[in-house]
Scaffold this active site. Structure first.
Site, PDB file in Angstrom:
ATOM      1  N   SER A 219      60.942  77.143 -19.944  1.00 52.35           N
ATOM      2  CA  SER A 219      61.526  75.853 -20.288  1.00 52.35           C
ATOM      3  C   SER A 219      61.482  74.932 -19.087  1.00 52.35           C
ATOM      4  CB  SER A 219      62.980  76.030 -20.746  1.00 52.35           C
ATOM      5  OG  SER A 219      63.789  76.451 -19.658  1.00 52.35           O
ATOM      6  N   LYS A 220      61.450  73.639 -19.354  1.00 58.16           N
ATOM      7  CA  LYS A 220      61.344  72.669 -18.267  1.00 58.16           C
ATOM      8  C   LYS A 220      62.622  72.570 -17.449  1.00 58.16           C
ATOM      9  CE  LYS A 220      62.232  68.888 -21.527  1.00 58.16           C
ATOM     10  NZ  LYS A 220      61.593  67.768 -22.230  1.00 58.16           N
ATOM     11  N   ARG A 221      63.721  73.148 -17.948  1.00 55.90           N
ATOM     12  CA  ARG A 221      64.945  73.176 -17.146  1.00 55.90           C
ATOM     13  C   ARG A 221      64.779  74.078 -15.924  1.00 55.90           C
ATOM     14  NH1 ARG A 221      70.321  74.823 -19.577  1.00 55.90           N
ATOM     15  NH2 ARG A 221      70.968  74.187 -17.492  1.00 55.90           N
TER      16      ARG A 221
ATOM     17  N   ASN B 111      61.418  75.488 -14.986  1.00 54.50           N
ATOM     18  CA  ASN B 111      60.040  75.520 -14.511  1.00 54.50           C
ATOM     19  C   ASN B 111      59.333  74.235 -14.914  1.00 54.50           C
ATOM     20  OD1 ASN B 111      58.622  77.660 -13.078  1.00 54.50           O
ATOM     21  ND2 ASN B 111      59.412  79.048 -14.638  1.00 54.50           N
TER      22      ASN B 111
END
Length: 499
Positions: A256-258, A260
């Site tokens: 997830s962009k949270r 990575n």
């Protein structure tokens, strides 16, 4: 296996081009090339609120950058076009009508208000009331009459009430799912647009797709898809569900962009080489001996066997990717080739022409150029938490503000100076802050310094992927957001933009 293999990748143009799309595209591409088949790119743009042409362009650009060229698609055409779902609505509506006629689907006349009320009741009572089955057994004459009178409705799939579905997966073998836990899926929305499930099955059939190679998050949807194939009298494809990419954390959570960077363009803008990124994605599904991790795309294709893909959750470790990228730079690039790669990456005349006017008013000597502009040529500026301050605000409040700003920037469809200024000034006004105070932590997050080149212009040069990633890292530098705090911040944003 014969050369009639046809596979596809079908991204939705609703945001940044995701690294998971590249991962799935690579394995579809390799399978098609290994067997002399065709690799199709299809755009699933039936989400009218979120789909945007700029996102489609970004997807095409990113996959081309990686060298994963498709044989058929919206830009190159082909015998099974059009390749955008929004241009194929008649096919889905015809299929839905066939399902209604044969009794495999029904019209649902439940209103939005009724549906919302029932969902609230379900949540309160912790029950599942099969809300979608109220109109399941309406006589066809009554259903048709109400639809002809203009009553708003959806079309739903009529799922068996008992028994189980048995499906075969190329990697996982036999999988069983009880029909009792499968809902009557909406196939056609009230606006006449299909849901993913109907459009996916119709398109895969009409485009002659022989193997559906996609992420494991779709396994639970296969019973619905198989039911549709049977109801429409079509032969289903072979299903193969790849393991999801995972974060490099203790629980190996879904990438997830949270936690990575997940945008393909982020890796390009951060200075990773396309062959290296493709190589690393290949390692997510196959094993290589230590010291033999490097491989060209052609070599991967030549040795590729889909059934050898490992089902262990592949961990996307950016430190390992950096290590592999360093090998590519050292081993594959001559000094001349490296110079050209640097020019193509960020030292082109075009990019320098954008940066020089921003830096010039702040230069006292030419040597100031280095420290003043270094952040334009880095993927991470490691912001100092002690500099991430905001007058009158506690660190926890600053974290929420930075997170909300990030979310607002994620909603931008076009990354231009006007949109950036409008968005950030709007945030400033809603937080009831002075612009000078509001921008202080943003300067630090973006440049690593409390003062730098003009903020909006700098973000424009950096682009959306690097800018948003730096804001996320600033959130992490201040301690991040717990699940509880994240939900509270979401509610805060909803309250601020209620209008």
């Amino acid at each position: 296996m014969t050369s009639n293999v046809r596979v596809r990748v079908a991204p939705s143009p609703t945001g940044d081009p995701h690294i998971g799309t590249a991962y799935q595209a690579l394995f579809n591409y390799a399978f098609a090339r290994r067997h002399g088949g065709q690799f199709v790119l299809r755009i699933e743009d039936t989400d009218r609120e979120r789909s945007h042409v700029s996102s489609e362009r970004a997807i095409l650009d990113s996959l081309r950058w990686l060298g994963l060229q498709w044989d058929e698609g919206p830009d190159v055409g082909g015998p099974h076009g059009p390749y955008r779902q929004s241009e194929r609505l008649e096919l889905y509506q015809d299929a839905a009508y066939r399902l209604l006629e044969s009794g495999h689907a029904y019209r649902d006349f439940m209103t939005r208000e009724e549906l919302q009320e029932l969902r609230q009741r379900e949540q309160a009572n912790k029950t599942f009331e099969h809300y979608e089955r109220r109109d399941r057994d309406l006589p066809s004459e009554e259903s048709e009459a109400r639809a002809a009178a203009g009553e708003v409705h959806t079309v739903r799939l009529k799922v068996p009430l008992d028994g189980e579905c048995t499906l075969q997966d190329l990697l996982r073998g036999e999988i069983r799912r009880e029909w009792a836990i499968v809902d009557d899926q909406v196939l056609l929305k009230s606006d006449g647009f299909p849901t993913y499930h109907l459009a996916n099955v119709v398109d895969d059939h009409e485009m002659g797709i022989t193997h559906v190679i996609r992420g494991e998050e779709w396994i639970n949807s296969v019973p619905k898809h198989l039911l549709l194939y049977t109801a429409l009298g079509w032969e289903p494809p072979v299903f193969c569900h790849l393991p999801l990419l995972r974060n490099n954390d203790a629980n190996k959570t879904k990438l997830s962009k949270r936690k990575n960077p997940t945008s393909i363009h982020y890796f390009r803008d951060a200075g990773f080489l396309a062959p290296c990124l493709v190589n690393y994605l290949a390692l997510m599904g196959i094993s290589r001996a230590e010291g033999e991790e490097k491989m060209a795309l052609g070599d991967f294709v030549d040795d590729f066997d889909l059934e050898d893909v490992s089902l262990g959750g592949p961990v996307f470790d950016i430190d390992k990717l950096r290590w592999l990228n360093a090998r590519y730079i050292r081993e594959d690039l001559s000094p001349t080739a490296l110079r050209e790669a640097l020019r193509e990456w960020a030292l082109s005349d075009e990019n320098l022409d954008r940066i020089v006017p921003l830096a010039q008013p702040r230069l006292q000597t030419l040597s100031d150029w280095g420290h003043l502009t270094a952040f334009f040529f880095a993927d991470d500026v490691a912001p100092d938490p002690e500099l991430l301050t905001l007058k009158g605000k506690e660190p926890a409040e600053i974290v929420s503000i930075l997170q909300i700003v990030t979310w607002r920037l994620e909603q931008l469809r076009e990354w231009n100076l006007e949109a950036l200024e409008e968005t950030l000034r709007d945030c400033c006004d809603r937080f009831e802050l002075k612009m000078r105070d509001f921008t202080r932590p943003l300067y630090v997050a973006i440049s690593g310094s409390a003062s730098s080149t003009p903020l909006f212009d700098s973000m424009l040069v950096l682009g959306p992927d690097l800018s948003r990633m730096r804001l996320r890292r600033a959130v992490d530098a201040l301690g991040g957001l717990s699940k509880k705090r994240l939900k509270a911040t979401e509610k805060q944003m909803q309250a601020l933009w209620r209008d």
